[in-house]
Structure formats: structure tokens, C-alpha cells
Motif scaffolding. Structure first.
Motif, PDB file in Angstrom:
ATOM      1  N   VAL A  63     -12.672  -7.591  17.230  1.00 48.88           N
ATOM      2  CA  VAL A  63     -11.645  -8.558  16.246  1.00 48.88           C
ATOM      3  C   VAL A  63     -10.820  -6.945  16.205  1.00 48.88           C
ATOM      4  N   LEU A  64      -9.558  -6.706  17.620  1.00 52.55           N
ATOM      5  CA  LEU A  64      -8.400  -5.867  17.051  1.00 52.55           C
ATOM      6  C   LEU A  64      -7.387  -5.883  16.876  1.00 52.55           C
ATOM      7  N   VAL A  65      -7.133  -4.805  15.498  1.00 54.68           N
ATOM      8  CA  VAL A  65      -5.688  -4.825  14.554  1.00 54.68           C
ATOM      9  C   VAL A  65      -5.583  -3.894  15.384  1.00 54.68           C
ATOM     10  N   PHE A  66      -3.837  -3.934  15.922  1.00 53.89           N
ATOM     11  CA  PHE A  66      -3.125  -2.566  16.010  1.00 53.89           C
ATOM     12  C   PHE A  66      -1.716  -2.020  15.838  1.00 53.89           C
ATOM     13  N   LEU A  67      -0.778  -1.416  15.736  1.00 54.43           N
ATOM     14  CA  LEU A  67       0.115  -1.574  14.806  1.00 54.43           C
ATOM     15  C   LEU A  67       0.104  -0.386  15.644  1.00 54.43           C
ATOM     16  N   GLY A  68       2.127  -0.125  14.916  1.00 54.27           N
ATOM     17  CA  GLY A  68       2.927   1.585  14.570  1.00 54.27           C
ATOM     18  C   GLY A  68       2.745   1.937  13.515  1.00 54.27           C
ATOM     19  N   ASP A  69       2.690   3.050  13.568  1.00 53.92           N
ATOM     20  CA  ASP A  69       2.486   3.725  11.816  1.00 53.92           C
ATOM     21  C   ASP A  69       4.453   3.839  11.607  1.00 53.92           C
ATOM     22  N   HIS A  70       4.706   4.412  12.548  1.00 56.39           N
ATOM     23  CA  HIS A  70       6.839   3.997  12.214  1.00 56.39           C
ATOM     24  C   HIS A  70       7.234   4.566  13.294  1.00 56.39           C
ATOM     25  N   GLN A  71       8.690   4.122  13.478  1.00 61.50           N
ATOM     26  CA  GLN A  71       9.428   3.706  14.243  1.00 61.50           C
ATOM     27  C   GLN A  71       9.794   5.763  14.716  1.00 61.50           C
ATOM     28  N   PRO A  72      10.114   5.400  15.578  1.00 61.15           N
ATOM     29  CA  PRO A  72      10.008   7.307  16.569  1.00 61.15           C
ATOM     30  C   PRO A  72      11.771   7.272  16.137  1.00 61.15           C
ATOM     31  N   ILE A  73      11.956   9.181  16.116  1.00 58.75           N
ATOM     32  CA  ILE A  73      12.803  10.250  15.749  1.00 58.75           C
ATOM     33  C   ILE A  73      14.341   9.087  15.819  1.00 58.75           C
ATOM     34  N   ALA A  74      15.251   9.700  14.928  1.00 62.73           N
ATOM     35  CA  ALA A  74      16.643   8.772  15.089  1.00 62.73           C
ATOM     36  C   ALA A  74      17.261   8.853  16.392  1.00 62.73           C
ATOM     37  N   ARG A  75      17.196  10.963  17.109  1.00 61.53           N
ATOM     38  CA  ARG A  75      17.228  10.337  17.985  1.00 61.53           C
ATOM     39  C   ARG A  75      16.675   9.796  19.669  1.00 61.53           C
ATOM     40  N   VAL A  76      16.009   8.624  18.855  1.00 55.69           N
ATOM     41  CA  VAL A  76      15.625   8.474  19.892  1.00 55.69           C
ATOM     42  C   VAL A  76      15.273   6.611  19.290  1.00 55.69           C
ATOM     43  N   SER A  77      15.646   6.486  17.863  1.00 55.65           N
ATOM     44  CA  SER A  77      15.212   5.009  17.829  1.00 55.65           C
ATOM     45  C   SER A  77      16.828   4.276  17.189  1.00 55.65           C
ATOM     46  N   GLY A  78      17.958   6.113  16.584  1.00 54.39           N
ATOM     47  CA  GLY A  78      19.231   5.800  16.546  1.00 54.39           C
ATOM     48  C   GLY A  78      19.209   5.225  14.736  1.00 54.39           C
ATOM     49  N   ASN A  79      20.437   5.702  14.615  1.00 54.39           N
ATOM     50  CA  ASN A  79      20.663   6.886  13.390  1.00 54.39           C
ATOM     51  C   ASN A  79      21.132   5.529  12.425  1.00 54.39           C
ATOM     52  N   LYS A  80      21.119   3.619  13.534  1.00 55.15           N
ATOM     53  CA  LYS A  80      21.047   2.886  12.174  1.00 55.15           C
ATOM     54  C   LYS A  80      19.721   2.045  12.452  1.00 55.15           C
ATOM     55  N   ALA A  81      18.818   2.198  13.057  1.00 55.13           N
ATOM     56  CA  ALA A  81      17.243   1.298  13.281  1.00 55.13           C
ATOM     57  C   ALA A  81      16.422   1.259  12.005  1.00 55.13           C
ATOM     58  N   SER A  82      15.908  -0.056  12.264  1.00 58.10           N
ATOM     59  CA  SER A  82      15.127  -0.068  10.991  1.00 58.10           C
ATOM     60  C   SER A  82      13.735   0.386  10.587  1.00 58.10           C
ATOM     61  N   ARG A  83      13.035   0.316   9.989  1.00 60.30           N
ATOM     62  CA  ARG A  83      11.635   1.326   9.952  1.00 60.30           C
ATOM     63  C   ARG A  83      10.786  -0.174  10.261  1.00 60.30           C
ATOM     64  N   ASP A  84      10.532  -1.170  10.871  1.00 56.09           N
ATOM     65  CA  ASP A  84      10.389  -1.622  11.242  1.00 56.09           C
ATOM     66  C   ASP A  84       8.878  -1.947  12.612  1.00 56.09           C
ATOM     67  N   VAL A  85       7.782  -2.130  12.330  1.00 54.79           N
ATOM     68  CA  VAL A  85       6.922  -1.635  13.295  1.00 54.79           C
ATOM     69  C   VAL A  85       6.099  -2.359  13.655  1.00 54.79           C
ATOM     70  N   PRO A  86       5.605  -2.873  15.017  1.00 54.93           N
ATOM     71  CA  PRO A  86       5.170  -4.209  15.424  1.00 54.93           C
ATOM     72  C   PRO A  86       3.262  -3.769  15.032  1.00 54.93           C
ATOM     73  N   VAL A  87       2.673  -5.192  15.101  1.00 52.57           N
ATOM     74  CA  VAL A  87       1.458  -5.430  14.358  1.00 52.57           C
ATOM     75  C   VAL A  87       0.646  -6.760  15.069  1.00 52.57           C
TER      76      VAL A  87
END
Length: 592
Positions: free
Chosen positions: A515-539
Motif C-alpha cells: 500500500v503506497l501513500v505518496f504526496l507533496g510536502d509543499h508547493q515550490p517557491i513563489a518564483r515558480v508557483s506564482g505569488n498567488k498560488a495555493s498551498r495545495d499538494v496532491p496526495v
């Protein structure tokens, strides 16, 4: 420089002598009656005097500009625009009024102190800019000094030791220079005010009237209010952060003692996963932007679609949703601890509090049952890690225990593919008396995303030496670190690599009980994700046994490895209790 009274001998009068008792006037003070004006150039070349006068005005203008900039400087790069400096700062008007009312010595001390404070506030504004750019939040005076060491280590891994040392020394010298210059500038301006007290008083009254009028009427220039209290607001923000941090420390310590499953007997924890090898994997900086950004999404979504089909061909099914991380752009450990503790860990103090306590982490719940062996695969850990006890890990394999002999890839100590192969060779592939619960941290998608490893034949991995050529052929951090578009492109490629490494490992080595559970720990920095990006990560949860996914049917997650845009979004701290409940755990709360 002091200006001494000088008397010239006049014809027909007794010989004049220098008055030793005449009071001296400091630079900017009104000279005693009968004395020449300060810096009188009598007896000197006229051109030289004009040059001196020009230099004085230039210094005064530069002093005024420096003070104005420090009073109006915003605390984010996005707000750093010319219209921010076309405003009237209330602090300058109030400061001038106070300085005009003080005698020379108290005035000088007050001006120097205020100037130093302005320099310190400017340093805090620059720190805010950096933290907002990388972590999506402002600098915390109480908690964040320790993160500067991590920033230095990151720079050393990315840019080299020599560049890091030079940059560190330069930053310290610039900070000291700024404090000195702002102090000297305010002292100079205070002396100018005193030297022209009558005119300065009138100007201060006029400026105050204009400020009040502009503030009352809400007048704007270039889209910004003309009346400004930016420096006072910045001080208030910093003070509020300190107060909130101190209050939060006590409140969170109490909150961490209450635990819905803290007193649950071992036999009533996770009964529906008994016999399964459960793997929790964090992919560094794997955020929602990787799936939705127009530059990064095409490659990442294609990888997710391909990996979903390959896993299905191997007999696996997956379901995916969204979690809102407690951190952004960095501080991965805050995301890990939030996900596994069921508590919102968004600062270093909370992290220290929870990891030094006995709150039940999700991974420790497996250890508590006695039904699983527990292990941590931590290639990013390069020093002592006492948190292993909190996470309930029987054994931890850090950067020095995975047998890697190849090169580092910037900050990442080893490629994800190698990490997973070492996990298979040293842990997962060995015979055991119990099933295995593993926590794995994959680091190849850590910024600055250069150079990035490439997939190689799994049977050829060996000790990782074959990555030497790949590392040398890869891009250099300095080639992309200041370019937003290139950073986004390379970040997307790093996510593709990490996802491919993990899903290929599962296809190759997974079993009917994996059983594999995998996810991101956080969004990349604003210079990559954008200044108004959410804090959502896939799981995602992946398993062969259909009963495993049947248990989470009511979560309404999306089939496959790519969550739909409208898939449920939970706060990351909600996952622990939902997971424990879904797989049969019985709540037995502990109270604070």
C-alpha cells in the motif's frame, strides 16, 4: 567640525585676538551672535568653497533619500515599485517635530537611535522579502533565525562554498553599513533642521497639514495613498508577530496534549491494514502548480497519466485528492510533521513542541501496534535526527547509510531512483517476520532543480557511480536560479523524474500486499508557483487489494494519480485521523 569665532584686526582699533571663551557651534547649530556662518569660506578660493557647498548639498540630498527609502520600503518584492516612494511618510514629519524641540545633545542621540532603528527595520523588510519569495510568509523575529543556517547550507550545496562565504560576509557587511549610514543620515538631517530652525518648523507644520488633508480625503498618486505610515505599520506587524508567537507557544503546547487516538489500545489501531506493507512517501516540492501551471503541467500530467496506465497494467489502482500544506516553498519538515501528527505545524516552535512530546504520529501508530517493523529512508538527513523517536521508526537510513558513491545533485544527496533501489536492497527486499511500515523522503525535486538526474536501467544502478556523467552533463544551478521560466521548466522535469522513479519502483517491486501513500510536502517557491498560488499538494493512495481503496470510497477522491481540479481539498492535519478511522482504528482520546 566646530566653527570657532575669528576676529579680524580693523584699522584704527586695538589688535583683535581670538576669543577663547566664545562658545563653539556644532555642525548644523546656529553660530553665536557676531560669528561668521558655519563653514564660512572667507579667505578661501571661491570655486573651492562652491565645491564644498555642492558636496554638502549632495550629502544632505543623499541622506534625505536614504531616510525616505527606509521609511517607505515595502516588505515584498512584488510591491517594490516606484509608486511606493512617491508618498509622504508621517514618521518623517513626527520625527522632525521631535528633533526640532530637543537641545543639541539629546537631539543627536535621538537622531542616531532613530536612524539605527530605521536601518534595523530595513533589514527586517529585506528578510521579509526573502522569506515571502521562498516560504510564502514574513520573517518571524522569534523563530526564524535558525533558518538562516539552513539557507546558508542550501546556498553552499547549490552555489559552492566560496560563493556562499563571500555572499555571507557581504550580507553581514552590508547590514552593518546600512545601520551606520542610516544613523549618520538622520544625525545630519537633524543638524540641518536645527541650523534652519525657523524655516524647518514652518515646513514641518505645512507637511503635517498636507499629510492630514491627504489622509482625510484619501488622495492618491500613481495608485497609492499619498499619506503613508508604512514604517509604523511595519513595526506594528513585527510586534504583532512576536506577540502572536509567544501566545501561540503556550496554546499549542496545550493543544498537542489532546489526542483523539492517544489512548487507543494497540489492538484497536489500524486493524484493517494488518499484513500490508505500508509506505508513506513525500515527494519534495510536489505542489498543485506542477499539475496546473501551463509551463509545468503538460510534462507532469503526461507522466501521471502514463504512470497510472502502467500501474493499472501491473494490477494497481489509485485514488487522489488535495491537501493544503502547513508550509510553502520550503521547511519540508513542517509539512511532514503536520501530515503525520494531525496537528497544524506551521512554525519551528510548534515543530519542536510536538516532536519532543508524546503525541501519536501516524507512523508511530504502526509501531505501537507491534504488528509492523518500522523504518525511515531519509537521504536528506546529514546529521543527528532525534525526531526518529517521535515518528516511531525502529531504524533510520540517512544519507550516510544507503551506500551511495555517486555525486550530489545540488542539494539532493542522491537520485530518487537510487534511494528507492537501496530501500529495496537493504530493507524491503529482505525476508521479515512482520510486514513493513516505511517512511521515505524523496529529494531529487528539491530546488534549485539543477542538475536533475535521469532514469537509468534499474539493474545498472550499483553504488550510484554511473550518475557522475549525468551530473556533469546537467545544468548548473546558477544558470537557472535567477530565471523564473527556466526554474519552472526544470522544476517540472524534476517532478516527472521523482514520480517516474516511485511508480516504476512500485511496478518492479510491489506485491499484492503493498500500500503506497505518496504526496507533496509543499508547493515550490513563489518564483515558480506564482505569488498567488495555493498551498495545495496532491496526495494519492495506491494498492492492488481492492479492499484498501474501498475503505476510502466516501472520500470522493479522483481515480488515478492525478486529482481532478474539483477533487476534495482537506487541510493536511486532517489526514491522520481520517486515515486511522478509515482503516478501523477506534478513538480513545487523551485530554490536555
Amino acid at each position: 567640525m566646530p566653527v570657532f569665532t575669528r576676529l579680524r584686526q580693523q584699522p584704527g582699533t586695538p589688535e583683535a585676538t581670538e576669543d577663547q571663551n566664545a562658545p563653539a557651534a556644532a555642525d548644523g547649530e546656529e553660530a553665536p551672535q557676531g560669528s561668521p556662518a558655519p563653514d564660512d569660506e572667507s579667505g578661501t578660493d571661491g570655486a573651492g568653497g562652491r565645491r564644498k557647498e555642492d558636496r554638502r548639498w549632495i550629502l544632505t540630498a543623499l541622506s534625505a533619500a536614504l531616510v525616505l527609502i527606509t521609511l517607505l520600503l515595502p516588505n515584498s518584492l512584488a510591491a517594490l515599485r516606484p509608486n511606493r516612494f512617491t508618498r509622504i511618510p508621517a514618521e518623517a514629519i513626527i520625527g522632525a517635530a521631535i528633533l526640532l524641540a530637543l537641545p543639541r545633545r539629546p537631539r543627536t542621540v535621538t537622531a542616531a537611535t532613530a536612524g539605527t532603528a530605521l536601518g534595523a527595520l530595513t533589514i527586517l523588510n529585506f528578510l521579509d522579502m526573502g522569506f515571502r519569495e521562498y516560504l510564502g510568509r514574513g520573517f518571524n523575529l522569534v523563530l526564524d533565525w535558525s533558518l538562516l543556517d539552513d539557507a546558508q547550507a542550501y546556498m553552499e550545496d547549490s552555489m559552492g562554498a566560496a560563493t556562499t562565504v563571500t555572499a555571507t560576509i557581504g550580507a553581514v557587511l552590508l547590514a552593518v553599513l546600512l545601520l551606520v549610514l542610516t544613523a549618520l543620515a538622520t544625525v545630519r538631517l537633524s543638524n540641518i533642521l536645527a541650523a534652519h530652525k525657523q524655516q524647518a518648523t514652518k515646513a514641518t507644520l505645512i507637511a503635517g497639514t498636507v499629510w492630514i488633508t491627504c489622509s482625510t480625503l484619501g488622495l492618491q498618486l500613481a495608485g497609492m495613498p499619498i499619506a503613508s505610515d508604512r514604517a509604523a505599520s511595519a513595526l506594528a506587524i513585527q510586534a504583532r508577530r512576536v506577540q502572536d508567537t509567544l501566545r501561540d507557544e503556550a496554546a499549542f503546547a496545550k493543544e498537542a496534549k489532546a489526542d483523539t487516538f492517544g489512548a487507543t489500545p494497540p489492538a484497536q489501531l489500524l486493524p484493517d491494514l494488518r499484513g500490508k506493507d505500508v509506505i508513506f512517501t513525500f515527494i519534495e516540492s510536489y505542489g498543485r502548480s506542477a499539475i496546473e501551471d501551463p509551463i509545468m503541467a503538460p510534462g507532469v500530467t503526461s507522466t501521471l497519466e502514463t504512470s497510472t496506465k502502467s500501474l493499472e497494467a501491473a494490477g494497481y489502482k489509485a485514488r487522489s485528492g488535495w491537501l493544503t500544506s502547513a508550509t510553502y516553498g520550503g521547511s519540508s519538515w513542517l509539512g511532514h510533521s503536520t501530515f503525520l501528527s494531525g496537528l497544524w505545524i506551521d512554525n519551528q516552535q510548534r515543530y519542536r513542541t510536538v516532536t519532543s512530546g508524546d503525541h501519536l504520529s501516524l507512523t508511530k501508530a504502526f509501531q505501537k501496534t507491534g504488528a509492523w517493523d518500522t523504518v525511515g529512508i531519509m537521504p536528506g538527513i546529514q546529521k543527528g535526527w532525534p525526531e526518529a523517536s517521535f515518528y516511531g521508526l525502529d531504524k533510520v537510513y540517512d544519507a550516510f547509510h544507503l551506500g551511495y558513491k555517486g555525486p550530489k545533485f545540488s542539494w539532493s544527496t542522491m537520485p530518487d531512483q537510487y534511494t528507492l533501489e537501496a530501500f529495496q536492497r537493504m530493507v524491503h527486499g529482505k525476508k521479515r517476520d512482520k510486514p513493513l511500515m516505511s517512511e521515505i523522503i524523496l529529494t531529487s525535486s528539491h530546488q534549485p532543480w539543477a542538475p536533475i538526474p535521469k532514469m537509468v536501467d534499474w539493474d545498472s544502478l550499483g553504488d550510484g557511480s554511473l550518475f557522475d556523467a549525468i551530473q556533469k552533463e546537467g545544468k548548473k544551478p546558477q544558470d537557472i536560479i535567477t530565471d523564473s521560466t527556466k526554474s519552472r521548466e526544470e522544476y517540472g522535469k524534476s517532478i516527472e523524474y521523482s514520480v517516474t522513479s516511485l511508480t516504476q519502483w512500485l511496478e518492479r517491486y510491489g506485491t499484492k500486499d503493498t500500500v503506497l501513500v505518496f504526496l507533496g510536502d509543499h508547493q515550490p517557491i513563489a518564483r515558480v508557483s506564482g505569488n498567488k498560488a495555493s498551498r495545495d499538494v496532491p496526495v494519492s493512495i495506491v494498492a492492488k487489494d481492492p479492499k484498501v481503496l474501498d475503505k476510502i470510497t466516501n472520500w470522493n477522491w479522483t481515480d488515478g494519480l492525478q486529482p481532478a481540479p474539483d477533487a476534495p481539498v482537506w487541510k493536511m492535519d486532517a489526514f491522520r485521523d481520517r486515515f486511522l478511522t478509515a482503516y478501523g482504528s477506534t478513538p480513545h482520546p487523551t485530554k490536555d
